[in-house]
Design a protein around this motif. Structure first.
Motif, PDB file in Angstrom:
ATOM      1  N   TYR A  33       0.516  -0.989   0.124  1.00  0.00           N
ATOM      2  CA  TYR A  33       0.142   0.059  -0.365  1.00  0.00           C
ATOM      3  C   TYR A  33       0.495   1.264   0.240  1.00  0.00           C
ATOM      4  O   TYR A  33       1.539   2.293   0.642  1.00  0.00           O
ATOM      5  CB  TYR A  33      -1.205  -0.423   1.046  1.00  0.00           C
ATOM      6  CG  TYR A  33      -2.272   1.607   0.973  1.00  0.00           C
ATOM      7  CD1 TYR A  33      -3.343   0.382   0.185  1.00  0.00           C
ATOM      8  CD2 TYR A  33      -2.394   2.424   1.795  1.00  0.00           C
ATOM      9  CE1 TYR A  33      -4.032   1.785   0.037  1.00  0.00           C
ATOM     10  CE2 TYR A  33      -3.283   3.006   1.614  1.00  0.00           C
ATOM     11  CZ  TYR A  33      -4.062   2.896   0.711  1.00  0.00           C
ATOM     12  OH  TYR A  33      -4.986   3.547   0.611  1.00  0.00           O
ATOM     13  N   SER A  34       0.925   1.591  -1.256  1.00  0.00           N
ATOM     14  CA  SER A  34       2.062   2.696  -1.318  1.00  0.00           C
ATOM     15  C   SER A  34       1.082   4.026  -0.796  1.00  0.00           C
ATOM     16  O   SER A  34      -0.018   4.309  -0.853  1.00  0.00           O
ATOM     17  CB  SER A  34       2.285   2.958  -2.796  1.00  0.00           C
ATOM     18  OG  SER A  34       1.861   3.041  -3.622  1.00  0.00           O
ATOM     19  N   LYS A  48      -6.833   9.897   5.788  1.00  0.00           N
ATOM     20  CA  LYS A  48      -6.574  10.434   4.594  1.00  0.00           C
ATOM     21  C   LYS A  48      -5.820  11.367   4.096  1.00  0.00           C
ATOM     22  O   LYS A  48      -4.348  11.903   5.575  1.00  0.00           O
ATOM     23  CB  LYS A  48      -8.270  11.446   4.413  1.00  0.00           C
ATOM     24  CG  LYS A  48      -7.775  12.908   4.913  1.00  0.00           C
ATOM     25  CD  LYS A  48      -9.162  13.760   4.959  1.00  0.00           C
ATOM     26  CE  LYS A  48      -8.703  15.030   5.193  1.00  0.00           C
ATOM     27  NZ  LYS A  48      -9.996  15.358   5.071  1.00  0.00           N
ATOM     28  N   PRO A  49      -5.092  11.503   3.006  1.00  0.00           N
ATOM     29  CA  PRO A  49      -4.042  12.175   2.746  1.00  0.00           C
ATOM     30  C   PRO A  49      -4.181  13.172   3.143  1.00  0.00           C
ATOM     31  O   PRO A  49      -5.276  13.418   2.436  1.00  0.00           O
ATOM     32  CB  PRO A  49      -3.980  11.328   0.883  1.00  0.00           C
ATOM     33  CG  PRO A  49      -4.730  10.694   0.865  1.00  0.00           C
ATOM     34  CD  PRO A  49      -5.876  10.294   1.983  1.00  0.00           C
ATOM     35  N   PHE A  50      -3.416  14.208   3.300  1.00  0.00           N
ATOM     36  CA  PHE A  50      -3.549  15.219   3.744  1.00  0.00           C
ATOM     37  C   PHE A  50      -2.398  15.688   2.907  1.00  0.00           C
ATOM     38  O   PHE A  50      -2.401  17.432   2.138  1.00  0.00           O
ATOM     39  CB  PHE A  50      -2.954  15.779   4.888  1.00  0.00           C
ATOM     40  CG  PHE A  50      -2.946  17.429   5.174  1.00  0.00           C
ATOM     41  CD1 PHE A  50      -4.466  17.898   4.985  1.00  0.00           C
ATOM     42  CD2 PHE A  50      -1.496  17.843   5.848  1.00  0.00           C
ATOM     43  CE1 PHE A  50      -3.948  19.546   5.132  1.00  0.00           C
ATOM     44  CE2 PHE A  50      -0.959  18.969   5.706  1.00  0.00           C
ATOM     45  CZ  PHE A  50      -2.285  20.222   5.566  1.00  0.00           C
ATOM     46  N   LYS A  51      -1.177  15.773   3.174  1.00  0.00           N
ATOM     47  CA  LYS A  51       0.282  16.448   2.019  1.00  0.00           C
ATOM     48  C   LYS A  51       1.707  15.551   1.341  1.00  0.00           C
ATOM     49  O   LYS A  51       1.981  15.161   2.106  1.00  0.00           O
ATOM     50  CB  LYS A  51       1.008  17.738   2.938  1.00  0.00           C
ATOM     51  CG  LYS A  51       1.434  18.173   2.200  1.00  0.00           C
ATOM     52  CD  LYS A  51       1.731  20.026   3.104  1.00  0.00           C
ATOM     53  CE  LYS A  51       3.140  20.414   2.700  1.00  0.00           C
ATOM     54  NZ  LYS A  51       3.568  21.656   3.110  1.00  0.00           N
ATOM     55  N   VAL A  80      -3.949   7.956  -1.870  1.00  0.00           N
ATOM     56  CA  VAL A  80      -4.161   9.208  -2.707  1.00  0.00           C
ATOM     57  C   VAL A  80      -4.901   9.075  -3.299  1.00  0.00           C
ATOM     58  O   VAL A  80      -5.825   9.476  -3.420  1.00  0.00           O
ATOM     59  CB  VAL A  80      -2.821   9.992  -3.211  1.00  0.00           C
ATOM     60  CG1 VAL A  80      -3.179  11.256  -4.602  1.00  0.00           C
ATOM     61  CG2 VAL A  80      -1.918  10.987  -1.934  1.00  0.00           C
ATOM     62  N   GLU A  81      -4.514   7.802  -4.315  1.00  0.00           N
ATOM     63  CA  GLU A  81      -5.780   7.642  -5.207  1.00  0.00           C
ATOM     64  C   GLU A  81      -7.088   7.156  -4.580  1.00  0.00           C
ATOM     65  O   GLU A  81      -7.935   7.583  -4.775  1.00  0.00           O
ATOM     66  CB  GLU A  81      -4.808   6.717  -6.153  1.00  0.00           C
ATOM     67  CG  GLU A  81      -5.938   5.848  -6.989  1.00  0.00           C
ATOM     68  CD  GLU A  81      -5.849   4.714  -7.698  1.00  0.00           C
ATOM     69  OE1 GLU A  81      -6.405   3.522  -7.987  1.00  0.00           O
ATOM     70  OE2 GLU A  81      -4.553   4.700  -8.143  1.00  0.00           O
TER      71      GLU A  81
END
Length: 136
Positions: free
Chosen positions: A13-14, A85-88, A19-20
Motif C-alpha cells: 500500500y503505497s 486520509k492523505p493530507f500532503k 492518494v488515489e
C-alpha cells in the motif's frame, strides 16, 4: 494534539495508492503496542506516512478522520483500526538514513523501535522532520 507515524510497504500500500483511494482504513495491525497507539489517535491529528522495507522514507502526511473502532478484517475484539486520509505529499521525502544521521532524532521511535508499525512522534521530532522535508 499528538503526531504519529504509520508504516506501509509500498508494494502492499503505497502513498500514491493512498492518494488515489482518497482515504483508508488502517487495518491489519497485530502488535499490541501499535494497537494501543491506534486507540489514542484523535480525529484531526497528523500522521507521517512512511514507506518501509523498500524506499525507507517518510513521503507524506495523513490526517486521522475516524477514531478507533473494531478491525473489520477480524472477529478478534482486541484489534482496532482508524481511518486516515492523505493530507500532503512532502516536498522532499525524508529517508531513514537522514533520520538516523540527525542527532535531534536519536530518540525517535523510528530509530529505537524500528519494527513498530504505528508510532508516536513528539512535537520536536515533527518539527525536525518538517525541516528536513523542506516544509518549514
Amino acid at each position: 494534539m499528538a503526531y504519529w507515524l504509520v508504516k506501509s510497504e509500498p508494494f502492499k500500500y503505497s502513498w500514491d495508492k493512498f492518494v488515489e483511494d482518497k482515504q483508508a482504513t488502517w487495518d491489519g495491525v497485530r502488535n499490541y503496542a501499535a494497537r494501543n497507539n491506534l486507540k489514542v489517535m484523535k480525529k484531526g491529528e497528523q500522521v507521517l506516512f512512511y514507506h518501509s522495507n523498500e524506499g525507507v522514507k517518510i513521503v507524506g502526511i495523513a490526517k486521522v478522520t475516524k477514531e478507533f473502532y473494531q478491525d473489520p478484517t477480524t472477529d478478534v475484539e482486541a484489534w482496532v483500526v482508524v481511518d486516515l486520509k492523505p493530507f500532503k505529499k512532502l516536498k522532499k521525502p525524508v529517508t531513514l538514513v537522514q533520520v538516523k544521521a540527525d542527532p535531534r532524532l536519536e530518540n525517535m521511535a523510528l530509530v529505537r523501535l524500528g519494527r513498530l508499525s504505528v508510532q508516536p512522534v513528539t512535537n520536536e521530532e515533527w518539527n525536525v522532520i518538517m525541516e528536513l522535508a523542506g516544509e518549514k
